[in-house]
Design a protein around this motif. Sequence first.
Motif: not given
Length: 303
Positions: A213-228, A257-266
């Motif tokens: 779950l954390e790696q999935g979150y980190e991956g999308l943050c990385y994509h957004l950062e690279q785009e910025e 993330l929400v479905e697996h209880g990580r609302q903070d990351l979502a």
Amino acid sequence: MPFFSIVIPTYNRARLLGETLESVFVQEFSDYEVLVVDDGSTDDTREVLARYGERVRVLRQENQGQGVARNLGIQHAAGSYVVFLDSDDLWFPWTLGTWRQAIDMYGGPSVVMGTPATFQRPGELARVRREPLRAHAFADYFASADETFARTACVIAVKTEALRRVGGFTSRRIISEDHDLLYRLGTAPGFVWVEAPLVMGYRQHGGSSSRQLEQGYEGLCYHLEQEELGRYPGGESRRRERLTLILHGVRHVSRWLVEHGRQDLALDLYRRSLRGHFVVPRWRYMLGFPPWMVASSLRQFRR
């Protein structure tokens, strides 16, 4: 020089690796080499690979993750195109032949992407039948942004020189390193999506660990950062297409993330992506995600 270099990264999958390799060695198209990158396995992987002798080129490294392992394979690839295969997935006998047919039909595109079938037990793939080639060509990968189909490096053939030009995969241990690669290949000339026949059996594993779950979150943050930071090609004129692709991943992962209880990351991913969602725009997600997350969280709490 072989036409295809097949790169198979593996880590502690001795139980499944043999099955994967057998699905390669029954290919109808035979102009290929097989490179297995052992990413520091501690199980019986060496013994499994030893059974195949010279049919497999084995490369070894300390455990550094799938992206780095694939890059080692790219570095040693002798073929015109590199094809990636994970060590728990399976090919059909027509897989390489289908990619070669699409490459010839569309004049050597930089990237060809196939369509997978999902399975949990190999017997489930018996239902898959070979179909006539049905493919869709685009000027480049970004030009396909509005199309809805599964996108993953597990089902792509890429010109070797194009892979090397963009530097291969990121070394970051993120789940979506394959999407990052596709974005960096976004303006390479020629992209073909093969709708049929299905070219791969994608093995589904149960459950999602906290680290996944954390790696999935980190991956999308990385994509957004690279785009910025302007790290993806195409400039301002291709921004909408890039954001369409990246934000599709954001919406998928934030719900996961929400479905697996990580609302903070979502919620953090939602916040980080808002500026991009105004550009695309995706009002349904922007307005609907927060109340959906609250309602979903309440349902989970009551269970």
